[in-house]
Enzyme design. Structure first.
Site, short mmCIF file in Angstrom:
data_model
loop_
_atom_site.label_atom_id
_atom_site.label_comp_id
_atom_site.label_asym_id
_atom_site.label_seq_id
_atom_site.Cartn_x
_atom_site.Cartn_y
_atom_site.Cartn_z
N LYS A 107 -4.38 1.78 -28.12
CA LYS A 107 -5.82 2.05 -28.35
C LYS A 107 -6.10 3.48 -27.93
O LYS A 107 -5.42 4.03 -27.06
CB LYS A 107 -6.69 1.10 -27.52
CG LYS A 107 -8.07 0.89 -28.08
CD LYS A 107 -8.00 -0.03 -29.29
CE LYS A 107 -9.34 -0.38 -29.85
NZ LYS A 107 -9.24 -1.42 -30.87
N GLY A 219 -24.80 -7.56 -33.76
CA GLY A 219 -24.18 -6.42 -34.41
C GLY A 219 -24.51 -6.41 -35.90
O GLY A 219 -24.72 -7.47 -36.51
N GLY A 221 -22.73 -3.80 -37.83
CA GLY A 221 -21.82 -2.74 -38.25
C GLY A 221 -20.81 -3.28 -39.24
O GLY A 221 -21.07 -4.27 -39.94
N ASN A 222 -19.66 -2.64 -39.27
CA ASN A 222 -18.63 -3.00 -40.24
C ASN A 222 -18.24 -4.47 -40.16
O ASN A 222 -18.23 -5.18 -41.17
CB ASN A 222 -17.41 -2.09 -40.02
CG ASN A 222 -16.26 -2.48 -40.91
OD1 ASN A 222 -15.54 -3.43 -40.62
ND2 ASN A 222 -16.09 -1.78 -42.01
P1 NAD Z 1 -19.80 -0.56 -35.66
O1 NAD Z 1 -19.92 0.67 -34.87
O2 NAD Z 1 -19.67 -0.49 -37.14
O3 NAD Z 1 -21.04 -1.54 -35.34
C1 NAD Z 1 -21.43 -1.87 -34.06
C2 NAD Z 1 -22.73 -2.62 -34.16
O4 NAD Z 1 -23.11 -3.11 -32.86
C3 NAD Z 1 -23.91 -1.81 -34.66
O5 NAD Z 1 -24.67 -2.57 -35.57
C4 NAD Z 1 -24.75 -1.56 -33.40
O6 NAD Z 1 -26.14 -1.43 -33.68
C5 NAD Z 1 -24.47 -2.85 -32.66
N1 NAD Z 1 -24.74 -2.76 -31.22
C6 NAD Z 1 -24.33 -1.80 -30.34
N2 NAD Z 1 -24.81 -2.07 -29.10
C7 NAD Z 1 -25.53 -3.21 -29.21
C8 NAD Z 1 -26.26 -4.01 -28.30
N3 NAD Z 1 -26.35 -3.69 -27.00
N4 NAD Z 1 -26.89 -5.13 -28.76
C9 NAD Z 1 -26.81 -5.48 -30.06
N5 NAD Z 1 -26.11 -4.76 -30.97
C10 NAD Z 1 -25.49 -3.65 -30.55
O7 NAD Z 1 -18.55 -1.36 -35.02
P2 NAD Z 1 -17.59 -2.42 -35.71
O8 NAD Z 1 -16.47 -1.69 -36.34
O9 NAD Z 1 -18.37 -3.38 -36.52
O10 NAD Z 1 -16.99 -3.15 -34.42
C11 NAD Z 1 -17.72 -4.13 -33.70
C12 NAD Z 1 -16.80 -4.82 -32.71
O11 NAD Z 1 -15.68 -5.36 -33.39
C13 NAD Z 1 -16.20 -3.94 -31.62
O12 NAD Z 1 -16.02 -4.72 -30.44
C14 NAD Z 1 -14.85 -3.55 -32.18
O13 NAD Z 1 -13.93 -3.18 -31.17
C15 NAD Z 1 -14.47 -4.84 -32.84
N6 NAD Z 1 -13.48 -4.72 -33.91
C16 NAD Z 1 -13.67 -3.90 -34.98
C17 NAD Z 1 -12.72 -3.86 -35.99
C18 NAD Z 1 -12.92 -3.06 -37.25
O14 NAD Z 1 -12.08 -3.18 -38.15
N7 NAD Z 1 -13.98 -2.31 -37.40
C19 NAD Z 1 -11.54 -4.62 -35.88
C20 NAD Z 1 -11.39 -5.45 -34.77
C21 NAD Z 1 -12.36 -5.50 -33.81
#
Ligand code: NAD
Length: 428
Positions: A107, A219, A221-222
């Protein structure tokens, strides 16, 4: 990104210690696996748009590479810490192992806030990160990918810098690249879709139908958006979504009891997964405090934002209706909250199994890059479904056979595979 008194690395180590005891691992194997094999911390000087130099702090941690090159994302976050990166690297090792792909765990991160950085400044951080670590990462040693607040464009700048330093084309150095530039179709959707493949199987096992299920999501996000997309496509209803509001520096929950519209919310969200609260209100969404996503009367909770979001303080607020928690985020549940969830017999879909779709598709991206032949999207998605379903089946079979909590069963499978690799290599 430590929240309150929780340190994610302590959480990751205590989870490991518990399973090491169940598996009766040798002392040497335990010592090796409960900490990263290698850690890099470095500075990244960047000339900012105002002409001044700002020095950012970068990290890369390689937890274990006995089963294959280290693999894991790079996060850009103002509250990044080395302990968060260590924990996430360790979870990557278990994640690659539980879905049985030939990769280890790593990481990385940079302490920075892309909300306040221009595109050029972000590019310089990406290139600077690679310059500092170029000798210690690569297609056969350690393969980075996007994570929180990084995307395909960041990966491409990093690839370009790496290829400039090493004078050649090494598309397998990094994954999550844009499609057409070595990226795989389906990668953007992979983590969120993977969450729902696992959830679909869990609901089947519990005798519940997606079509009659409601979910509340943290959340937008993605991960969250693609999980919501497939969940709704399969007939489910999402009633609440919580996300961060950058202007107010707090989170809000947006609720529509008869079901949110993904397209509608997407059209009023920014690229960081924040929702425009005024437009959401105009569209008839109730606006509640951020933590209310956890208290909704739904069958499914889907934390897909950050770590430590379900903890000792709020776990008791989970409604009696909740049957399944599908952990889309990494480390969203603290160990003490996990105990409560276990006692309440809520079916937990543990993070490193549930959100392994991203890394599985990254592995597909590497395979395609190495073969220089790219698959159609249908093929990627079908292979992802097969991998995720088979990983879920192995874990749930073991859980039933040995009467284990789902998280423990997933760890038993993942850790024993890595322990075996370490032993077979003669490392311990
Ligand atoms: P992202 O940055 O696209 O989205 C994060 C989301 O969380 C946003 O909508 C943001 O507004 C929200 N958020 C942040 N703080 C918050 C809070 N206090 N309360 C409510 N919402 C809040 O991130 P992502 O890529 O969607 O990743 C989200 C999680 O999934 C992370 O823990 C990441 O490590 C994990 N993850 C991501 C992937 C990937 O492929 N993107 C793969 C495995 C795990």
């Amino acid at each position: 990104m430590e929240v309150g008194s929780y340190n994610p690395y302590n959480v990751a180590q205590s989870q490991f210690d518990k399973i090491a005891a169940i598996l009766e691992l040798d002392e040497g194997v335990r010592e090796l696996l409960r900490q990263p094999m290698r850690e890099y911390q470095f500075t990244i000087p960047v000339r900012m748009d105002d002409g001044k130099v700002k020095v950012f702090k970068g990290f890369r941690v390689q937890h274990n590479d006995a089963r294959g090159p280290a693999k894991g994302g790079i996060r850009f976050h103002p509250l990044e810490t080395i302990d968060t990166v260590r924990a996430l690297a360790m979870w990557m090792t278990w994640k690659c192992s539980v879905v049985n792909i030939p990769l280890g765990g790593g990481k990385g991160g940079v302490i920075c806030d892309p909300h306040h950085l221009s595109v050029r400044e972000q590019e310089q951080i990406c290139r600077g990160w690679v310059r500092q670590i170029a000798k210690n990462v690569g297609p056969f040693t350690d393969v980075p990918a996007p994570d929180v607040m990084t995307n395909g464009q960041h990966m491409l700048w990093m690839l370009d810098e790496y290829e400039t330093i090493h004078s050649g084309r090494y598309p397998g150095f990094i994954t999550g690249k844009p499609v057409g530039m070595g990226g795989s179709l389906g990668r953007t959707e992979a983590t969120g879709f993977g969450v729902v493949y696992v959830l679909r199987e869990a609901l089947k096992e519990l005798g519940l139908s997606i079509a009659n299920s409601t979910a509340s999501v943290q959340g937008f996000g993605n991960v969250a958006q693609h999980a919501i997309q497939l969940f709704i496509q399969l007939g489910g209803t999402v009633v609440a979504i919580s996300c961060w509001d950058q202007a107010d520096k707090t989170s809000y929950t947006y609720r529509k009891k008869d079901g949110i519209s993904l397209d509608e919310l997407r059209s009023i969200s920014d690229k960081f997964g924040g929702i425009d609260k005024n437009r959401a209100r105009d569209l008839g969404y109730e606006m509640l405090p951020g933590e209310k996503w956890l208290e909704q009367e739904v069958e499914i909770l889907l934390p897909a934002a950050l770590e430590n979001q379900i903890n000792r303080e709020n776990v008791k607020k989970i409604a009696a209706s909740v049957k399944v928690i599908a952990e889309g985020a990494n480390g969203p549940t603290t160990p003490d909250a996990d105990e409560v969830i276990k006692q309440r017999k809520i079916f937990i879909l543990p993070d490193f199994l549930t959100n392994a779709g991203g890394v599985t598709c990254s592995y597909f991206e590497q395979v395609q890059c190495n073969a220089n032949y790219f698959w159609e999207e249908d093929e990627v998605v079908a292979r992802l479904d097969t991998k995720m379903t088979s990983a879920f089946t192995s874990v749930s079979e073991l859980a039933r056979k040995q009467n284990l909590y789902m998280r423990d069963a997933a760890y038993v499978i993942a850790i024993s595979r890595v322990a075996q690799a370490v032993k077979q290599r003669g490392w311990a």
